[in-house]
Design an enzyme around this catalytic site. Structure first.
Site, PDB file in Angstrom:
ATOM      1  N   GLY A  78       0.968  -1.298  -0.226  1.00 11.10           N
ATOM      2  CA  GLY A  78      -0.221  -0.222   0.029  1.00 11.10           C
ATOM      3  C   GLY A  78       0.654   0.980  -0.143  1.00 11.10           C
ATOM      4  O   GLY A  78       2.422   0.766  -0.511  1.00 11.10           O
ATOM      5  N   ARG A  79       0.173   1.973   0.366  1.00 10.78           N
ATOM      6  CA  ARG A  79       1.128   3.314   0.623  1.00 10.78           C
ATOM      7  C   ARG A  79       2.894   3.357   1.316  1.00 10.78           C
ATOM      8  O   ARG A  79       3.539   4.057   0.697  1.00 10.78           O
ATOM      9  CB  ARG A  79      -0.063   4.401   1.343  1.00 10.78           C
ATOM     10  CG  ARG A  79      -0.905   5.048   0.513  1.00 10.78           C
ATOM     11  CD  ARG A  79      -1.959   6.180   1.298  1.00 10.78           C
ATOM     12  NE  ARG A  79      -2.496   5.502   1.957  1.00 10.78           N
ATOM     13  CZ  ARG A  79      -3.856   5.499   2.250  1.00 10.78           C
ATOM     14  NH1 ARG A  79      -4.376   6.720   1.690  1.00 10.78           N
ATOM     15  NH2 ARG A  79      -4.889   4.309   3.139  1.00 10.78           N
ATOM     16  N   ILE A  80       2.678   2.607   3.147  1.00  7.27           N
ATOM     17  CA  ILE A  80       4.239   3.306   3.833  1.00  7.27           C
ATOM     18  C   ILE A  80       4.734   1.665   2.304  1.00  7.27           C
ATOM     19  O   ILE A  80       5.880   2.231   1.907  1.00  7.27           O
ATOM     20  CB  ILE A  80       3.785   2.324   4.713  1.00  7.27           C
ATOM     21  CG1 ILE A  80       2.456   3.112   5.188  1.00  7.27           C
ATOM     22  CG2 ILE A  80       5.063   1.949   5.734  1.00  7.27           C
ATOM     23  CD1 ILE A  80       2.495   2.821   6.461  1.00  7.27           C
ATOM     24  N   ARG A  95      -3.303  -7.970  -1.285  1.00 10.04           N
ATOM     25  CA  ARG A  95      -4.175  -8.293  -1.539  1.00 10.04           C
ATOM     26  C   ARG A  95      -4.902  -8.618  -3.330  1.00 10.04           C
ATOM     27  O   ARG A  95      -5.314  -9.096  -3.681  1.00 10.04           O
ATOM     28  CB  ARG A  95      -5.159  -8.255  -1.567  1.00 10.04           C
ATOM     29  CG  ARG A  95      -5.395  -8.644   0.264  1.00 10.04           C
ATOM     30  CD  ARG A  95      -6.909  -7.641   1.004  1.00 10.04           C
ATOM     31  NE  ARG A  95      -5.835  -6.461   1.198  1.00 10.04           N
ATOM     32  CZ  ARG A  95      -7.095  -5.636   1.770  1.00 10.04           C
ATOM     33  NH1 ARG A  95      -7.988  -6.155   2.467  1.00 10.04           N
ATOM     34  NH2 ARG A  95      -5.741  -4.262   1.861  1.00 10.04           N
ATOM     35  N   THR A 124       7.412  -2.928  10.205  1.00 10.53           N
ATOM     36  CA  THR A 124       7.007  -1.909  10.584  1.00 10.53           C
ATOM     37  C   THR A 124       5.679  -2.297  11.332  1.00 10.53           C
ATOM     38  O   THR A 124       4.815  -0.920  10.993  1.00 10.53           O
ATOM     39  CB  THR A 124       7.569  -0.542  10.122  1.00 10.53           C
ATOM     40  OG1 THR A 124       6.997  -0.905   9.194  1.00 10.53           O
ATOM     41  CG2 THR A 124       8.754  -0.581   9.841  1.00 10.53           C
ATOM     42  N   ARG A 157       2.453  -4.989  11.978  1.00 10.89           N
ATOM     43  CA  ARG A 157       1.932  -5.479  13.523  1.00 10.89           C
ATOM     44  C   ARG A 157       2.430  -6.139  13.755  1.00 10.89           C
ATOM     45  O   ARG A 157       2.862  -7.945  12.808  1.00 10.89           O
ATOM     46  CB  ARG A 157       0.601  -5.402  13.267  1.00 10.89           C
ATOM     47  CG  ARG A 157       0.093  -4.318  13.587  1.00 10.89           C
ATOM     48  CD  ARG A 157      -0.825  -2.887  14.733  1.00 10.89           C
ATOM     49  NE  ARG A 157      -1.112  -1.632  14.729  1.00 10.89           N
ATOM     50  CZ  ARG A 157      -0.771  -0.565  14.669  1.00 10.89           C
ATOM     51  NH1 ARG A 157       0.046  -0.287  14.208  1.00 10.89           N
ATOM     52  NH2 ARG A 157      -1.653   0.310  14.198  1.00 10.89           N
ATOM     53  N   GLU A 183       3.577  -5.676  22.756  1.00 13.91           N
ATOM     54  CA  GLU A 183       3.867  -4.301  23.264  1.00 13.91           C
ATOM     55  C   GLU A 183       3.708  -4.480  24.915  1.00 13.91           C
ATOM     56  O   GLU A 183       2.715  -3.757  24.563  1.00 13.91           O
ATOM     57  CB  GLU A 183       3.467  -3.071  21.872  1.00 13.91           C
ATOM     58  CG  GLU A 183       4.514  -3.230  20.897  1.00 13.91           C
ATOM     59  CD  GLU A 183       3.711  -2.675  19.547  1.00 13.91           C
ATOM     60  OE1 GLU A 183       3.618  -1.118  20.458  1.00 13.91           O
ATOM     61  OE2 GLU A 183       3.981  -2.887  18.565  1.00 13.91           O
ATOM     62  N   HIS A 203       8.373   1.124  18.184  1.00 11.07           N
ATOM     63  CA  HIS A 203       7.299   1.231  17.931  1.00 11.07           C
ATOM     64  C   HIS A 203       7.068   2.969  17.546  1.00 11.07           C
ATOM     65  O   HIS A 203       6.379   3.225  17.603  1.00 11.07           O
ATOM     66  CB  HIS A 203       5.640   1.036  18.742  1.00 11.07           C
ATOM     67  CG  HIS A 203       4.082  -0.125  17.735  1.00 11.07           C
ATOM     68  ND1 HIS A 203       3.319  -0.088  17.429  1.00 11.07           N
ATOM     69  CD2 HIS A 203       3.947   1.370  16.380  1.00 11.07           C
ATOM     70  CE1 HIS A 203       2.409   0.207  16.873  1.00 11.07           C
ATOM     71  NE2 HIS A 203       2.995   1.301  16.442  1.00 11.07           N
ATOM     72  N   ILE A 204       8.039   3.473  16.745  1.00 14.73           N
ATOM     73  CA  ILE A 204       8.217   4.668  16.559  1.00 14.73           C
ATOM     74  C   ILE A 204       8.056   5.199  14.853  1.00 14.73           C
ATOM     75  O   ILE A 204       8.413   6.574  14.710  1.00 14.73           O
ATOM     76  CB  ILE A 204       9.177   5.198  16.837  1.00 14.73           C
ATOM     77  CG1 ILE A 204      10.610   4.496  16.193  1.00 14.73           C
ATOM     78  CG2 ILE A 204       9.622   5.193  18.775  1.00 14.73           C
ATOM     79  CD1 ILE A 204      12.086   5.364  15.987  1.00 14.73           C
ATOM     80  N   GLY A 205       7.755   3.922  14.353  1.00 21.25           N
ATOM     81  CA  GLY A 205       7.021   5.008  12.464  1.00 21.25           C
ATOM     82  C   GLY A 205       6.889   5.224  12.270  1.00 21.25           C
ATOM     83  O   GLY A 205       7.264   6.104  11.610  1.00 21.25           O
TER      84      GLY A 205
HETATM   85  C1  DGY Z   1      -0.624   4.155  13.153  1.00 20.02           C
HETATM   86  O1  DGY Z   1      -1.103   4.759  13.187  1.00 20.02           O
HETATM   87  O2  DGY Z   1      -1.101   2.770  12.973  1.00 20.02           O
HETATM   88  C2  DGY Z   1       1.192   2.972  14.155  1.00 20.02           C
HETATM   89  O3  DGY Z   1       1.482   2.089  14.004  1.00 20.02           O
HETATM   90  C3  DGY Z   1       0.398   3.651  15.624  1.00 20.02           C
HETATM   91  O4  DGY Z   1      -0.065   2.976  15.948  1.00 20.02           O
END
Ligand code: DGY
Length: 324
Positions: free
Chosen positions: A154-156, A177, A235, A237, A266, A285-287
């Protein structure tokens, strides 16, 4: 209107809600609310903005059916029972798009850090183990012209693929998908089946949502199909990966390395063996954790609430079916 914010968010989002004259209550603590505390606080509110990782399950929505809308300051919504919200007529929104660049940066950072054992080498200095230049110690691997496999383009995933192509001319393959024609045309990405993704990739980066179908998708069976020299980056879940299987795959050399910005659970236990491994880099979890992105997320989450208050559709609605 009474708005409850489950965790302190950037001031810009709070100011926007305040300037519209609303009554704001913030749970200003590093500790999450218990289920009972969350329900109690939300029963007294008209609107809720979730700034943390609180869970909103069917029990919550049944007990807070007075709620007029729930706005998440996150793109992921695996912490929300969306069908239960819809059953109670509660619209739920998220913050897609604006965190893609920042999150892809962290995936790139982890990919590169693992490939050069960066965190481990930093720890060696702290522990007084930097004795001098050593031509054979703790060597990394290079990323030039390697194959990057994206799970969930997707976008990321697109942003990461773009960076990897520009920096290292990596070949991009992906499993999704549906087809991502932009990635195919712009980056020459190739759509492959799941097994091909596992067997051909030098680096696999995960960017899919956590759903019953994706939970534990990366387990010992997947690791057995991957190259021994491969790196896994997550990055998305923590639940996408079976962490015990990952630990074993890294200990036995079935996988070369892993970079994790998300874990399961977490926060990660500081005694987790993954934290001591040479080829593993873990971040908390600092994405999306940049000033720019978090400001934009707070504003987007606040704007979703303001739209709901005006009786309009929330711009980033997840459960569109809630509207007549
Ligand atoms: C998101 O935006 O889903 C990040 O993982 C923070 O929860």
């Amino acid at each position: 209107m009474k708005i409850f914010i489950t965790k302190r968010i950037p001031q810009k989002g709070i100011d926007l809600l305040k300037s519209a004259g609303h009554d704001i209550t913030i749970h200003d603590s590093p500790n999450p609310l218990s289920e009972r505390e969350l329900i109690k606080a939300c029963q007294q509110a008209d609107y809720v903005l979730n700034g943390g990782m609180q869970k909103f399950d069917a029990f919550f929505f049944q007990n807070c059916s007075n709620l007029k809308a729930l706005s998440l300051m996150s793109v992921g919504y695996d912490n929300v029972d969306i069908s239960a919200a819809t059953a109670q007529g509660i619209p739920v929104s998220n913050t897609p798009g604006i965190l893609s660049g920042a999150t892809a940066d962290v995936a790139f950072l982890l990919m590169l850090s693992v490939s050069r054992k960066a965190f481990f080498n930093h720890k060696r200095i702290l522990q007084g183990e930097w004795k001098g230049f050593d031509p054979t110690a703790h060597l990394g691997v290079e990323l030039n012209n390697k194959t990057l496999g994206i799970y969930g383009l997707g976008r990321i995933g697109f942003e990461l693929a773009r960076k990897a192509k520009a920096a290292y001319n990596m070949d991009i393959i992906y499993y999704n998908r549906g087809r991502n024609r932009d990635a195919e045309q712009i980056l020459g990405a190739q759509y492959v089946n799941f097994d091909e993704l596992l067997t051909r990739s030098d680096v696999i980066s995960l960017h899919a949502a956590l759903t019953p179908e994706t939970k534990n998708r990366f387990d010992k069976n997947s690791f057995a199909r991957m190259k021994n020299a491969a790196i896994l980056v997550n990055t998305a879940r923590g639940g996408l990966v079976n962490e015990l299987d990952l630990t074993e795959a890294l200990q036995t050399g079935q996988l070369w390395g892993a970079g994790l910005d998300v874990t399961d659970p977490e926060p990660m236990d500081p005694k987790n063996p993954l934290l001591t491994m040479e080829n593993v880099c873990v971040l908390p979890h600092i994405g999306s954790a940049t000033v720019e992105t978090r400001d934009n997320m707070a504003l987007m989450a606040a704007n979703n609430i303001l739209a709901a208050i005006k009786g309009e559709k929330m711009p980033q609605i997840i459960n569109n079916e809630v509207y007549p």
